[in-house]
Enzyme design. Structure first.
Site, PDB file in Angstrom:
ATOM      1  N   GLY A  21       0.796  -1.221   0.000  1.00  0.00           N
ATOM      2  CA  GLY A  21       0.000   0.000   0.000  1.00  0.00           C
ATOM      3  C   GLY A  21       0.831   1.274   0.000  1.00  0.00           C
ATOM      4  CG  ASN A  23       1.138   3.584  -5.686  1.00  0.00           C
ATOM      5  OD1 ASN A  23       1.535   4.631  -6.181  1.00  0.00           O
ATOM      6  ND2 ASN A  23       1.590   2.403  -6.060  1.00  0.00           N
ATOM      7  CG  MET A 106      -2.012  -7.193  -6.783  1.00  0.00           C
ATOM      8  SD  MET A 106      -1.491  -6.191  -8.205  1.00  0.00           S
ATOM      9  CE  MET A 106      -0.618  -7.439  -9.129  1.00  0.00           C
ATOM     10  NE  ARG A 107      -9.397 -11.570  -6.614  1.00  0.00           N
ATOM     11  CZ  ARG A 107      -9.245 -12.846  -6.929  1.00  0.00           C
ATOM     12  NH1 ARG A 107      -8.061 -13.419  -6.868  1.00  0.00           N
ATOM     13  NH2 ARG A 107     -10.283 -13.550  -7.320  1.00  0.00           N
ATOM     14  CG  ASN A 123      -5.421   0.126 -11.885  1.00  0.00           C
ATOM     15  OD1 ASN A 123      -5.067  -0.149 -10.725  1.00  0.00           O
ATOM     16  ND2 ASN A 123      -4.955  -0.530 -12.933  1.00  0.00           N
ATOM     17  CG  HIS A 125      -0.560  -1.298 -15.483  1.00  0.00           C
ATOM     18  ND1 HIS A 125      -0.792  -2.557 -14.956  1.00  0.00           N
ATOM     19  CD2 HIS A 125       0.261  -1.497 -16.555  1.00  0.00           C
ATOM     20  CE1 HIS A 125      -0.168  -3.465 -15.672  1.00  0.00           C
ATOM     21  NE2 HIS A 125       0.480  -2.845 -16.654  1.00  0.00           N
ATOM     22  CD  GLU A 159      -9.459  -4.299 -23.774  1.00  0.00           C
ATOM     23  OE1 GLU A 159      -8.550  -4.843 -24.389  1.00  0.00           O
ATOM     24  OE2 GLU A 159     -10.168  -3.389 -24.251  1.00  0.00           O
ATOM     25  CG  LEU A 160      -6.218  -6.442 -16.641  1.00  0.00           C
ATOM     26  CD1 LEU A 160      -6.707  -6.220 -15.218  1.00  0.00           C
ATOM     27  CD2 LEU A 160      -5.505  -7.783 -16.747  1.00  0.00           C
ATOM     28  CG  ASP A 161      -3.730  -3.536 -16.384  1.00  0.00           C
ATOM     29  OD1 ASP A 161      -4.172  -2.995 -15.351  1.00  0.00           O
ATOM     30  OD2 ASP A 161      -3.052  -4.579 -16.356  1.00  0.00           O
TER      31      ASP A 161
HETATM   32  C1  GRF Z   1       2.613  -0.884  -7.753  1.00  0.00           C
HETATM   33  O1  GRF Z   1       3.715  -0.951  -8.619  1.00  0.00           O
HETATM   34  C2  GRF Z   1       1.352  -0.844  -8.549  1.00  0.00           C
HETATM   35  O2  GRF Z   1       1.436  -0.085  -9.702  1.00  0.00           O
HETATM   36  C3  GRF Z   1       1.232  -2.315  -8.898  1.00  0.00           C
HETATM   37  O3  GRF Z   1       1.569  -2.979  -7.707  1.00  0.00           O
HETATM   38  C4  GRF Z   1       2.452  -2.169  -6.955  1.00  0.00           C
HETATM   39  C5  GRF Z   1       1.792  -1.959  -5.628  1.00  0.00           C
HETATM   40  O4  GRF Z   1       2.569  -1.244  -4.770  1.00  0.00           O
HETATM   41  N1  GRF Z   1      -0.052  -2.646  -9.431  1.00  0.00           N
HETATM   42  P1  GRF Z   1       1.963  -0.663  -3.418  1.00  0.00           P
HETATM   43  O5  GRF Z   1       1.103  -1.739  -2.772  1.00  0.00           O
HETATM   44  O6  GRF Z   1       1.192   0.578  -3.727  1.00  0.00           O
HETATM   45  O7  GRF Z   1       3.185  -0.410  -2.571  1.00  0.00           O
END
Ligand code: GRF
Length: 205
Positions: A21, A23, A106-107, A123, A125, A159-161
């Site tokens: 977490g 981010n 991650m789902r 999101n 990515h 659509e994913l990403d």
């Molecule tokens: C990040 O690189 C995000 O873009 C990817 O997974 C990582 C998660 O990092 N989907 P955090 O949990 O925010 O530290």
């Protein structure tokens, strides 16, 4: 899971995570430093994880933020999990005016879930989309001989990403890079562009 639903802000920000977490932490810090509550009526109302042991949940809880775990392994189908997840989100945003922020979540989400939050779900990515959607982005970028990599904040579509791009950051790929060193370089940029993208959305810019 916390039972009570408290969302004093007119624009609750509900952040979904699966792990560290970092981010999410960057967004929480930006919300405080940038006085998002005062300026936009926005506050981080809850952090929700599909993994009960996600480190980010403990961090958020330590900050006094409501947390919840909706464990995907407890549900028989994606639809059932997404319904429980939506209920957890809506508990903190009963008026549906906030943002749903996927931050290392991650789902894969069902189209019905995405539709429910259409226009207010975003999101991040770790690639320069539309290149390298999906997993193992850093290894794939190195193996493809790319000279640059980066991260993308985008609106979420079925659509994913995919989905309209809100912000991107570019970093060089060095000859000595491993997927890990590249991931660390990209992550520092993620922490800059994700709060910036959210603030722009809140400003309506
Ligand atoms: C990040 O690189 C995000 O873009 C990817 O997974 C990582 C998660 O990092 N989907 P955090 O949990 O925010 O530290």
């Amino acid at each position: 899971m916390h039972a009570a639903a408290v969302s004093p802000a007119p624009r609750p920000l509900v952040i979904l995570i699966s792990g560290t977490g970092s981010n999410m932490q960057a967004i929480v810090r930006a919300a405080a430093c940038g006085r998002w509550a005062e300026r936009y009526g926005a506050a981080v109302a809850a952090v929700i994880s599909n993994r009960p042991a996600a480190a980010g949940l403990a961090w958020a809880s330590g900050q006094g933020i409501a947390t919840a775990a909706v464990d995907h392994t407890s549900y028989p189908s994606r639809e059932a999990f997404d319904a429980a997840l939506a209920a957890a989100i809506d508990r903190h945003d009963p008026d549906g005016r906030g943002l749903v922020i996927l931050a290392g979540f991650m789902r894969i989400l069902t189209p019905g879930f995405v539709q429910r939050y259409e226009g207010r779900i975003v999101n991040i990515h770790p690639s320069l989309l539309p290149a390298f959607p999906g997993l193992h982005t850093h290894r794939r970028a190195i193996e493809a001989g790319c000279r640059f990599a980066g991260a993308t904040v985008h609106r979420v579509t079925a659509e994913l990403d995919h989905g309209p791009i809100l912000e991107q950051a570019v970093v060089p790929i060095l000859p000595s890079d491993t997927p890990e060193t590249l991931a660390a370089r990209v992550l520092t940029q993620e922490h800059i562009i994700y709060p910036r993208a959210i603030e722009r959305l809140l400003r309506g810019a």
